[in-house]
Design a protein around this motif. Structure first.
Motif, short mmCIF file in Angstrom:
data_model
loop_
_atom_site.label_atom_id
_atom_site.label_comp_id
_atom_site.label_asym_id
_atom_site.label_seq_id
_atom_site.Cartn_x
_atom_site.Cartn_y
_atom_site.Cartn_z
N VAL A 115 0.66 -1.15 0.11
CA VAL A 115 0.04 -0.03 0.11
C VAL A 115 0.92 1.19 0.12
N GLN A 116 0.32 2.32 -0.61
CA GLN A 116 0.97 3.44 -0.70
C GLN A 116 0.77 4.47 0.58
N ILE A 117 1.69 4.84 1.43
CA ILE A 117 1.39 5.54 2.36
C ILE A 117 2.20 6.84 2.38
N TRP A 118 1.04 8.04 2.56
CA TRP A 118 1.75 9.21 2.85
C TRP A 118 1.19 10.05 3.91
N SER A 119 2.02 10.90 4.39
CA SER A 119 1.68 11.70 6.03
C SER A 119 2.12 13.10 5.37
N ARG A 135 4.79 16.25 1.73
CA ARG A 135 4.25 14.98 2.28
C ARG A 135 5.53 14.26 2.10
N LEU A 136 5.44 13.03 3.14
CA LEU A 136 6.20 12.02 2.94
C LEU A 136 5.32 11.03 2.06
N LEU A 137 5.89 10.40 1.25
CA LEU A 137 5.42 9.25 0.49
C LEU A 137 6.27 8.18 0.42
N CYS A 138 5.71 7.00 0.87
CA CYS A 138 6.48 5.63 0.67
C CYS A 138 5.58 4.44 0.36
N TRP A 139 6.12 3.38 0.26
CA TRP A 139 5.40 2.03 0.02
C TRP A 139 5.76 1.25 1.14
N ALA A 140 4.47 0.50 1.73
CA ALA A 140 4.65 -0.20 2.88
C ALA A 140 4.31 -1.73 2.39
N TYR A 141 5.27 -2.61 2.63
CA TYR A 141 5.03 -4.06 2.26
C TYR A 141 4.92 -4.87 3.49
N CYS A 142 4.23 -5.98 3.29
CA CYS A 142 3.70 -6.75 4.34
C CYS A 142 3.50 -8.29 3.74
N ASP A 143 4.03 -9.35 4.37
CA ASP A 143 3.86 -10.62 3.91
C ASP A 143 2.59 -11.22 4.42
N ARG A 144 1.57 -11.90 4.02
CA ARG A 144 0.80 -12.66 4.62
C ARG A 144 1.34 -13.90 5.31
N THR A 145 0.90 -14.58 6.18
CA THR A 145 1.23 -15.89 6.70
C THR A 145 0.47 -17.06 6.04
N GLU A 146 1.02 -18.19 6.01
CA GLU A 146 0.15 -19.29 5.44
C GLU A 146 -1.21 -19.36 5.76
N SER A 147 -1.38 -19.11 6.92
CA SER A 147 -3.15 -19.15 7.48
C SER A 147 -3.70 -18.04 6.72
N GLN A 148 -2.86 -16.82 6.84
CA GLN A 148 -3.60 -15.67 6.08
C GLN A 148 -3.99 -15.84 4.78
N GLN A 149 -3.03 -16.66 4.12
CA GLN A 149 -3.11 -16.68 2.64
C GLN A 149 -4.53 -17.65 2.63
N LEU A 150 -4.56 -18.77 3.37
CA LEU A 150 -5.72 -19.78 3.23
C LEU A 150 -6.83 -18.80 3.58
N ALA A 151 -6.93 -17.81 4.40
CA ALA A 151 -8.22 -17.17 4.78
C ALA A 151 -8.67 -16.20 3.60
N TYR A 152 -7.53 -15.62 2.92
CA TYR A 152 -7.81 -14.83 1.81
C TYR A 152 -8.30 -15.60 0.72
N ARG A 153 -7.74 -16.90 0.52
CA ARG A 153 -8.31 -17.69 -0.69
C ARG A 153 -10.05 -18.00 -0.35
N ARG A 154 -10.24 -18.28 0.82
CA ARG A 154 -11.57 -18.27 1.16
C ARG A 154 -12.54 -17.23 1.09
N TRP A 155 -12.09 -16.15 1.20
CA TRP A 155 -12.79 -14.73 1.01
C TRP A 155 -13.00 -14.90 -0.51
N ASN A 156 -12.15 -15.32 -1.35
CA ASN A 156 -12.02 -15.26 -2.86
C ASN A 156 -12.98 -16.46 -3.41
#
Length: 244
Positions: free
Chosen positions: A36-40, A136-157
């Motif tokens: 996600v792109q974050i600015w402040s 403004r300060l702009l940057c990109w925030a990166y975050c990895d899903r855990t395996e269980s979170q990936q499974l939860a996202y697949r269920r949503w889809n």
């Protein structure tokens, strides 16, 4: 002549194909890694006393833009915004919505909370490509899903959850709480606009859950934070009035 036309068609097809390939390759997948792109703002708005630094997690890393301390406020604000938005994308938010009803003199109410509180230890955030632009300060925030979170996202889809969209606003004078309020308004409007099509009579209350998807847009316009958000929505319960 016919051969030349065929060659031109082949070249045109290859150009379209490779252009499409590059376009789709640039779209980040949400399945494993979130971005996600974050600015402040560089400075606090007068009256804005929000000076806390994120969740205090030691595993979060923000690029050191300056050693003078002039970017401290902007970095601190970015470290609050990123976990808030990523939490909505990882586990989502539950909501309780009471629609406005003039006849019954019922005021509109909307409350939300994290399904699972964000943890920097489980989902450390990496901040990249900081740029100072237009105060403004702009940057990109990166975050990895855990395996269980990936499974939860697949269920949503996998389940037929409707996609809903909402826009919310709040005064910049409210600081980070204003950003949360703008997002809350976006959630409420997304739920309201969806169900007003399918429910003839206003319900008493709607319970459910929203998962933030796509690339959330939060920006300032005319002195207000504006949150332009898209969600998957799961409706758990609709309570109807028993009297009229």
């Amino acid at each position: 002549m016919v051969r030349l036309v065929r060659i031109k068609k082949i070249i045109l097809f290859l150009l379209i194909f490779f252009s499409a390939s590059v376009l789709f390759a640039q779209v980040p997948s949400q399945k494993e890694q979130l971005r996600v792109q974050i600015w402040s703002e560089m400075d606090a708005f007068p009256g804005d006393l929000d000076e806390n630094v994120g969740d205090g997690s030691a595993v979060q890393k923000v690029p050191k833009v300056s050693s003078s301390g002039m970017y401290d406020f902007a970095v601190a604000r970015a470290k609050k915004i990123a976990p808030f938005l990523l939490s909505g994308m990882i586990s989502g938010w539950t909501f309780d919505y009471v629609p406005y009803d003039k006849t019954r003199r019922i005021s509109e109410e909307f409350e939300f909370q994290e399904v699972i509180p964000y943890s920097g230890n489980v989902n450390p955030i990496t901040y990249k490509n900081p740029v100072v632009e237009d105060d403004r300060l702009l940057c990109w925030a990166y975050c990895d899903r855990t395996e269980s979170q990936q499974l939860a996202y697949r269920r949503w889809n996998a389940i037929a959850h409707p996609k809903v969209h909402g826009i919310g606003k709040s005064s910049v004078a409210n600081g980070f709480e204003g950003i949360k309020e703008a997002c809350s308004q976006a959630m409420k409007n997304a739920v309201r606009e969806y169900w007003r099509i399918y429910i003839k009579n206003k319900p008493k209350e709607i319970y459910g859950m929203l998962l933030l998807i796509g690339e959330p847009r939060v920006y300032i316009s005319e002195g207000q934070y504006v949150a332009d958000l898209e969600f998957f929505m799961e409706t758990d319960k609709i309570v109807k009035y028993t009297y009229y």
